[in-house]
Structure formats: C-alpha cells, structure tokens
Design a protein around this motif. Structure first.
Motif, mmCIF file in Angstrom:
data_model
loop_
_atom_site.group_PDB
_atom_site.id
_atom_site.type_symbol
_atom_site.label_atom_id
_atom_site.label_comp_id
_atom_site.label_asym_id
_atom_site.label_seq_id
_atom_site.Cartn_x
_atom_site.Cartn_y
_atom_site.Cartn_z
ATOM 1 N N PHE A 1 -5.587 -7.710 5.218
ATOM 2 C CA PHE A 1 -4.607 -7.519 4.184
ATOM 3 C C PHE A 1 -3.426 -7.795 4.929
ATOM 4 C CE2 PHE A 1 -8.019 -5.022 2.530
ATOM 5 C CZ PHE A 1 -8.256 -5.513 1.174
ATOM 6 N N PRO A 2 -2.341 -8.262 4.639
ATOM 7 C CA PRO A 2 -0.961 -8.420 5.365
ATOM 8 C C PRO A 2 -0.226 -6.926 5.052
ATOM 9 C CG PRO A 2 -0.727 -9.846 3.119
ATOM 10 C CD PRO A 2 -2.296 -9.244 3.259
ATOM 11 N N LEU A 3 0.168 -6.744 6.254
ATOM 12 C CA LEU A 3 0.975 -5.208 6.416
ATOM 13 C C LEU A 3 1.784 -4.841 5.091
ATOM 14 C CD1 LEU A 3 1.442 -5.013 10.089
ATOM 15 C CD2 LEU A 3 -0.200 -4.063 8.811
ATOM 16 N N HIS A 4 2.670 -5.941 4.627
ATOM 17 C CA HIS A 4 3.453 -5.464 3.490
ATOM 18 C C HIS A 4 2.824 -5.407 2.214
ATOM 19 C CE1 HIS A 4 3.100 -9.592 1.818
ATOM 20 N NE2 HIS A 4 3.336 -10.157 3.069
ATOM 21 N N ALA A 5 1.468 -5.592 1.973
ATOM 22 C CA ALA A 5 1.006 -5.343 0.845
ATOM 23 C C ALA A 5 0.400 -4.203 0.911
ATOM 24 C CB ALA A 5 -0.111 -6.595 0.571
ATOM 25 N N VAL A 6 0.270 -3.494 1.887
ATOM 26 C CA VAL A 6 -0.507 -2.032 1.769
ATOM 27 C C VAL A 6 0.288 -1.051 0.862
ATOM 28 C CG1 VAL A 6 -1.528 -0.289 3.187
ATOM 29 C CG2 VAL A 6 -1.592 -2.515 4.095
ATOM 30 N N ARG A 7 -0.425 -0.434 0.013
ATOM 31 C CA ARG A 7 0.496 0.422 -0.628
ATOM 32 C C ARG A 7 0.076 1.969 -0.378
ATOM 33 N NH1 ARG A 7 -0.037 -1.358 -6.883
ATOM 34 N NH2 ARG A 7 0.954 0.522 -6.726
ATOM 35 N N PRO A 8 1.118 2.720 -0.532
ATOM 36 C CA PRO A 8 0.578 4.021 -0.197
ATOM 37 C C PRO A 8 -0.324 4.793 -1.269
ATOM 38 C CG PRO A 8 3.057 3.963 -0.800
ATOM 39 C CD PRO A 8 2.341 2.572 -0.700
ATOM 40 N N ALA A 9 -1.100 5.790 -0.833
ATOM 41 C CA ALA A 9 -1.741 6.404 -1.523
ATOM 42 C C ALA A 9 -1.138 7.253 -2.616
ATOM 43 C CB ALA A 9 -2.898 7.279 -0.786
ATOM 44 N N GLN A 10 0.135 7.569 -2.375
ATOM 45 C CA GLN A 10 0.857 8.378 -3.373
ATOM 46 C C GLN A 10 2.331 7.928 -3.064
ATOM 47 O OE1 GLN A 10 -0.390 12.348 -3.066
ATOM 48 N NE2 GLN A 10 1.051 12.633 -1.527
ATOM 49 N N VAL A 11 3.095 8.116 -4.229
ATOM 50 C CA VAL A 11 4.603 7.899 -4.155
ATOM 51 C C VAL A 11 4.847 9.279 -4.050
ATOM 52 C CG1 VAL A 11 6.630 7.609 -5.558
ATOM 53 C CG2 VAL A 11 4.561 6.152 -5.777
ATOM 54 N N GLY A 12 5.859 9.543 -3.006
ATOM 55 C CA GLY A 12 6.747 10.526 -2.575
ATOM 56 C C GLY A 12 8.193 10.507 -2.610
ATOM 57 N N PHE A 13 8.798 11.476 -2.374
ATOM 58 C CA PHE A 13 10.261 11.451 -2.268
ATOM 59 C C PHE A 13 10.757 11.424 -0.811
ATOM 60 C CE2 PHE A 13 9.843 14.290 -6.075
ATOM 61 C CZ PHE A 13 10.468 13.496 -6.882
ATOM 62 N N GLU A 14 11.823 10.646 -0.619
ATOM 63 C CA GLU A 14 12.182 10.643 1.150
ATOM 64 C C GLU A 14 13.047 11.689 0.988
ATOM 65 O OE1 GLU A 14 14.348 6.934 1.749
ATOM 66 O OE2 GLU A 14 12.713 5.624 0.766
ATOM 67 N N ARG A 15 13.256 12.076 2.320
ATOM 68 C CA ARG A 15 14.064 13.433 2.847
ATOM 69 C C ARG A 15 15.507 13.494 2.129
ATOM 70 N NH1 ARG A 15 13.580 17.082 7.137
ATOM 71 N NH2 ARG A 15 11.874 15.741 8.153
ATOM 72 N N ASP A 16 15.956 12.326 2.109
ATOM 73 C CA ASP A 16 17.493 12.494 1.369
ATOM 74 C C ASP A 16 17.602 12.809 -0.183
ATOM 75 O OD1 ASP A 16 16.551 9.885 1.407
ATOM 76 O OD2 ASP A 16 18.533 9.004 1.458
ATOM 77 N N GLU A 17 16.482 11.934 -0.705
ATOM 78 C CA GLU A 17 16.205 12.355 -2.004
ATOM 79 C C GLU A 17 15.733 13.668 -2.399
ATOM 80 O OE1 GLU A 17 14.544 7.710 -2.615
ATOM 81 O OE2 GLU A 17 13.236 9.273 -2.597
ATOM 82 N N MET B 1 6.590 19.835 -8.165
ATOM 83 C CA MET B 1 6.335 18.570 -7.917
ATOM 84 C C MET B 1 4.907 18.139 -7.979
ATOM 85 S SD MET B 1 8.930 18.352 -4.559
ATOM 86 C CE MET B 1 8.460 19.893 -3.904
ATOM 87 N N ASP B 2 4.894 16.870 -8.370
ATOM 88 C CA ASP B 2 3.792 16.171 -8.687
ATOM 89 C C ASP B 2 3.884 14.708 -8.141
ATOM 90 O OD1 ASP B 2 1.129 15.525 -9.609
ATOM 91 O OD2 ASP B 2 2.265 14.472 -11.251
ATOM 92 N N PHE B 3 2.909 14.447 -7.201
ATOM 93 C CA PHE B 3 2.588 13.378 -6.376
ATOM 94 C C PHE B 3 1.591 12.597 -6.939
ATOM 95 C CE2 PHE B 3 4.937 16.111 -3.866
ATOM 96 C CZ PHE B 3 6.109 15.712 -3.862
ATOM 97 N N ALA B 4 1.461 11.260 -7.507
ATOM 98 C CA ALA B 4 0.513 10.442 -8.337
ATOM 99 C C ALA B 4 0.755 9.047 -7.365
ATOM 100 C CB ALA B 4 0.607 10.389 -9.583
ATOM 101 N N LYS B 5 -0.126 8.219 -7.655
ATOM 102 C CA LYS B 5 -0.337 6.909 -7.105
ATOM 103 C C LYS B 5 0.907 5.893 -7.439
ATOM 104 C CE LYS B 5 -3.046 3.650 -8.591
ATOM 105 N NZ LYS B 5 -4.433 2.888 -9.286
ATOM 106 N N ILE C 1 12.678 14.994 -13.181
ATOM 107 C CA ILE C 1 13.123 13.723 -12.335
ATOM 108 C C ILE C 1 11.874 12.809 -11.834
ATOM 109 C CG2 ILE C 1 14.777 12.896 -10.517
ATOM 110 C CD1 ILE C 1 15.727 15.960 -10.899
ATOM 111 N N GLU C 2 11.911 11.459 -12.288
ATOM 112 C CA GLU C 2 10.769 10.913 -11.848
ATOM 113 C C GLU C 2 11.081 9.858 -10.985
ATOM 114 O OE1 GLU C 2 7.055 10.313 -14.646
ATOM 115 O OE2 GLU C 2 8.267 8.205 -14.782
ATOM 116 N N LYS C 3 10.590 9.288 -9.920
ATOM 117 C CA LYS C 3 10.601 8.251 -9.440
ATOM 118 C C LYS C 3 9.518 7.378 -9.287
ATOM 119 C CE LYS C 3 10.974 6.955 -4.476
ATOM 120 N NZ LYS C 3 11.115 7.259 -2.787
ATOM 121 N N ARG C 4 9.807 6.073 -9.827
ATOM 122 C CA ARG C 4 8.553 5.180 -9.931
ATOM 123 C C ARG C 4 8.814 3.892 -9.268
ATOM 124 N NH1 ARG C 4 4.446 5.617 -13.358
ATOM 125 N NH2 ARG C 4 4.680 7.384 -14.771
#
Length: 115
Positions: free
Chosen positions: A8-24, A46-50, A69-72
């Motif tokens: 798989f190309p490296l840019h196509a790898v998706r994380p197992a879950q979405v999270g907040f960045e430190r500044d967010e 806090m809830d972290f899903a795919k 507050i939701e980040k998608r």
C-alpha cells in the motif's frame, strides 16, 4: 528485483482512530477550564472512533452533554471537519477552523462591563 515493494502506498494508510492534535486539545481544554470556572460545566468525556473524535462537556455527570465538539477529517474538503452540537443533538456550527466553531461557546463567557 531492485527494491522492495510496499503493498500500500504510505499516504493511503489510515490511522486506526481519529484523535485530537496537541494544539486542538489544548484549545478545547482551555475553553473547558474557563467554563468550569464560570460554573457552567462540571465534567467531560472524550471518544475516539475510526472516523471521528469527539469532546463532550456536561453540566452534571448523569446528563446528556450540553455541548459536543466533533472532528471528522473525512469532511475536511466539504463543509469542514469541525462540528459543534447542542444538548439536543442539533448542529450549532460547522467549519474548517476550530476557533470559529468554538465561538458560540466562548460568547457565553463574555460579560458586559459598565463603566
């Protein structure tokens, strides 16, 4: 073979879950702290899903969240990856920038000072 081939190309790898960045997360927790100091909020979750990460703020522990507050990231190119939901689940604000989405909550902290 001259080199290794990745399946798989490296840019196509998706994380197992979405999270907040430190500044967010720092921005969200700063608002949370000010709301606690004002006596408006008492607890959070806090809830972290795919596909999304969410931060929920509660007036009391056993209630529905007063704000969520939701980040998608999948909606980044469309209406924006940030959404602010109210207590009844209604969308209060959507946007591309976290600051603009948090503004309706921060406005509640503003007080008129008479001279």
């Amino acid at each position: 073979m001259s080199g290794t081939v990745t399946p798989f190309p490296l840019h196509a790898v998706r994380p197992a879950q979405v999270g907040f960045e430190r500044d967010e997360l720092q921005r969200i927790l700063d608002l949370y702290g000010r709301m606690v100091a004002a006596g408006l909020w008492r607890d959070y979750a806090m809830d972290f899903a795919k596909d999304a990460a969410s931060f929920s703020a509660f007036r009391r522990t056993a209630e529905r969240p007063e704000a969520r507050i939701e980040k998608r990231p999948a909606l980044r190119a469309k209406q924006g990856m940030w959404t602010l939901y109210g207590e009844g689940g209604q969308v209060l604000k959507r946007g591309h920038e976290l600051t603009s989405v948090l503004f309706p909550l921060e406005r509640r902290l503003l007080k008129v000072v008479e001279s």
